[in-house]
Design a protein around this motif. Sequence first.
Motif, PDB file in Angstrom:
ATOM      1  N   LEU A 136       0.802  -1.166   0.006  1.00 23.09           N
ATOM      2  CA  LEU A 136       0.252   0.034   0.033  1.00 23.09           C
ATOM      3  C   LEU A 136       0.860   1.271   0.051  1.00 23.09           C
ATOM      4  O   LEU A 136       0.271   2.346  -0.401  1.00 23.09           O
ATOM      5  CB  LEU A 136      -0.889  -0.067   1.151  1.00 23.09           C
ATOM      6  CG  LEU A 136      -1.876  -1.089   1.344  1.00 23.09           C
ATOM      7  CD1 LEU A 136      -2.469  -1.093   2.848  1.00 23.09           C
ATOM      8  CD2 LEU A 136      -3.086  -1.336   0.087  1.00 23.09           C
ATOM      9  N   HIS A 148      -0.803  -9.075   4.266  1.00 17.57           N
ATOM     10  CA  HIS A 148      -1.143  -9.342   2.940  1.00 17.57           C
ATOM     11  C   HIS A 148      -1.421 -10.679   2.347  1.00 17.57           C
ATOM     12  O   HIS A 148      -1.700 -10.962   1.183  1.00 17.57           O
ATOM     13  CB  HIS A 148       0.131  -8.619   2.028  1.00 17.57           C
ATOM     14  CG  HIS A 148       0.463  -7.500   2.305  1.00 17.57           C
ATOM     15  ND1 HIS A 148      -0.184  -6.338   1.518  1.00 17.57           N
ATOM     16  CD2 HIS A 148       1.212  -6.651   3.189  1.00 17.57           C
ATOM     17  CE1 HIS A 148       0.305  -5.109   1.977  1.00 17.57           C
ATOM     18  NE2 HIS A 148       0.993  -5.442   2.822  1.00 17.57           N
ATOM     19  N   VAL A 164      -8.668  -4.600   2.063  1.00 21.98           N
ATOM     20  CA  VAL A 164      -8.410  -3.828   1.033  1.00 21.98           C
ATOM     21  C   VAL A 164      -8.314  -4.551  -0.134  1.00 21.98           C
ATOM     22  O   VAL A 164      -7.697  -5.699  -0.214  1.00 21.98           O
ATOM     23  CB  VAL A 164      -7.173  -3.006   1.353  1.00 21.98           C
ATOM     24  CG1 VAL A 164      -6.830  -1.971   0.111  1.00 21.98           C
ATOM     25  CG2 VAL A 164      -6.976  -2.274   2.363  1.00 21.98           C
ATOM     26  N   GLY A 165      -9.301  -4.042  -1.299  1.00 24.18           N
ATOM     27  CA  GLY A 165      -9.228  -4.958  -2.566  1.00 24.18           C
ATOM     28  C   GLY A 165     -10.792  -5.497  -2.961  1.00 24.18           C
ATOM     29  O   GLY A 165     -11.467  -5.608  -1.844  1.00 24.18           O
ATOM     30  N   ARG A 189     -10.343   0.520  -4.198  1.00 19.88           N
ATOM     31  CA  ARG A 189      -9.999   1.704  -5.062  1.00 19.88           C
ATOM     32  C   ARG A 189     -11.035   1.990  -6.308  1.00 19.88           C
ATOM     33  O   ARG A 189     -11.312   3.070  -6.800  1.00 19.88           O
ATOM     34  CB  ARG A 189      -8.619   1.427  -5.594  1.00 19.88           C
ATOM     35  CG  ARG A 189      -8.121   2.478  -6.548  1.00 19.88           C
ATOM     36  CD  ARG A 189      -6.671   2.490  -6.860  1.00 19.88           C
ATOM     37  NE  ARG A 189      -5.784   2.400  -5.505  1.00 19.88           N
ATOM     38  CZ  ARG A 189      -4.469   2.547  -5.621  1.00 19.88           C
ATOM     39  NH1 ARG A 189      -3.900   2.173  -6.470  1.00 19.88           N
ATOM     40  NH2 ARG A 189      -3.850   2.705  -4.401  1.00 19.88           N
ATOM     41  N   GLU A 221      -9.264   4.880  -0.680  1.00 17.87           N
ATOM     42  CA  GLU A 221      -7.953   4.163  -0.510  1.00 17.87           C
ATOM     43  C   GLU A 221      -7.701   4.502   1.053  1.00 17.87           C
ATOM     44  O   GLU A 221      -7.893   5.532   1.394  1.00 17.87           O
ATOM     45  CB  GLU A 221      -6.824   4.682  -1.555  1.00 17.87           C
ATOM     46  CG  GLU A 221      -6.723   5.884  -1.644  1.00 17.87           C
ATOM     47  CD  GLU A 221      -5.678   6.594  -2.781  1.00 17.87           C
ATOM     48  OE1 GLU A 221      -4.811   5.493  -3.156  1.00 17.87           O
ATOM     49  OE2 GLU A 221      -5.741   7.540  -3.046  1.00 17.87           O
ATOM     50  N   ALA A 248      -4.918  -6.654   3.629  1.00 15.34           N
ATOM     51  CA  ALA A 248      -4.492  -5.835   2.328  1.00 15.34           C
ATOM     52  C   ALA A 248      -4.479  -6.920   1.256  1.00 15.34           C
ATOM     53  O   ALA A 248      -3.077  -7.535   1.092  1.00 15.34           O
ATOM     54  CB  ALA A 248      -3.142  -5.079   2.320  1.00 15.34           C
ATOM     55  N   THR A 250      -4.334  -6.843  -2.144  1.00 16.13           N
ATOM     56  CA  THR A 250      -4.260  -5.941  -3.324  1.00 16.13           C
ATOM     57  C   THR A 250      -3.466  -6.536  -4.574  1.00 16.13           C
ATOM     58  O   THR A 250      -3.094  -6.048  -5.491  1.00 16.13           O
ATOM     59  CB  THR A 250      -3.379  -4.650  -2.927  1.00 16.13           C
ATOM     60  OG1 THR A 250      -2.191  -4.718  -2.284  1.00 16.13           O
ATOM     61  CG2 THR A 250      -4.403  -3.859  -2.003  1.00 16.13           C
TER      62      THR A 250
END
Length: 323
Positions: A136, A148, A164-165, A189, A221, A248, A250
Amino acid sequence: MKIEKTDIVIIGGGPIGIACALECKKRNWNYVVIEKGTLTNSLFNYPKNMTFFSTSEKLEIDDIPFISNNPKPNRDEALEYYRRVVLSNQLNINLYESVNSVKKEHGHFIISTNKSNYQSNQVIISTGFYDIPKLLNVPGEHLNKVTHYYKEAHNYTLQDIVIVGASNSAVDAALEIYRKGGRVTMVVRGEQIGERVKYWVRPDIINRIEEGSIKAYFNSEIIEITKNQVIIKTADDIKTLPNDYVIALTGYLPDFELLKNSGIQLSQEGKHSPEYNKDTMESNIKGLYLAGVICGGKETHKWFIENSRIHAKLIAEHIENLN
C-alpha cells in the motif's frame, strides 16, 4: 561448494514446475526441481477454505486424473492431488532451497542457491507470483496488525477488520470473516466489486454490502494505518475507522529481480512482460525457458494452471528437437 551437473534445472515446485518435471522424467532426462518453500508453496499459502474457479479436470497435469468430491475442488484436495503426483512418480524435487542467481557461462548455466551450485544445459523458471505482495505504501503498513495474506477467519471474530481490495481473495475473506462474527469493512479503489470475482460468489458479496452486513467504501483508499484506527480517503472526504486488523489483498508480483538478473528482457510499458517465444517458451536467453504465470509479468490474471500447463510440453518438445 562443489557443482552438481544436470541436464535441466526447474525453478519452482508449483503445479507447472511439477508438469515440467513429469515431461523430463518421461524422456529420461536428468533434472532437478528447486523450490524455495514447501511443495506447491503458493497453493499451501492459499486460504484454508478456498475453492478453485476451475473444475478438477482443468487442474490436471499430464492427463493424471484429479478426482474431487466437489464440483470445484478446494485447496486441500489440490494439495493432495499434486503431492500424490510427485510421490507416485518419484520426482526429483529439492524443497526449502532458494535460488540466488542464474548465469549463463560458456554455453551452460550456473545456478547458485543457498544450499548448492548447479550446472545445467537448460533452465526453466516457473516461480509463480504469490510471494511478493503489492504494498500500500502508506504510514503504518509495517504494524503487526497488517497482513497481505489471509488464511482463516477464526482469529478475526468480534474484531474490526478492514479488507483492502475487491478481487476473489478479498471477497472470500470478507464473506468468511463476516460469517464468523467479524465486523468487516471493505476499502475498494475502483467503483465496484471486481468483474472477475467467481460468478457464484459475486452476487453474495453485493447483497451483503447492499443490506449493510458488510460496509464498503468504493473509489477509496487507505492513507494511514494507526494502532487502533484506519484513515481512508473516499470520493467525498476523509474518514477515520476503528480498526483491529488490516488485510490488504491488493495482489502480488512475480520475482522480477530473478528474471532481470538472469538476463531476461522485460517490457518497459509498465507491465514488465518478459520476452519469450510463445511457440517454445524460450526467453531471449537461449536455453532459458519460462512457464506458468511468470509469463504474464504484472498481468498475473492472464495465466493460471488450466491455460499454462501446456507450457511444459512446449518446452520439452523444443528441447527434444534440439538433440
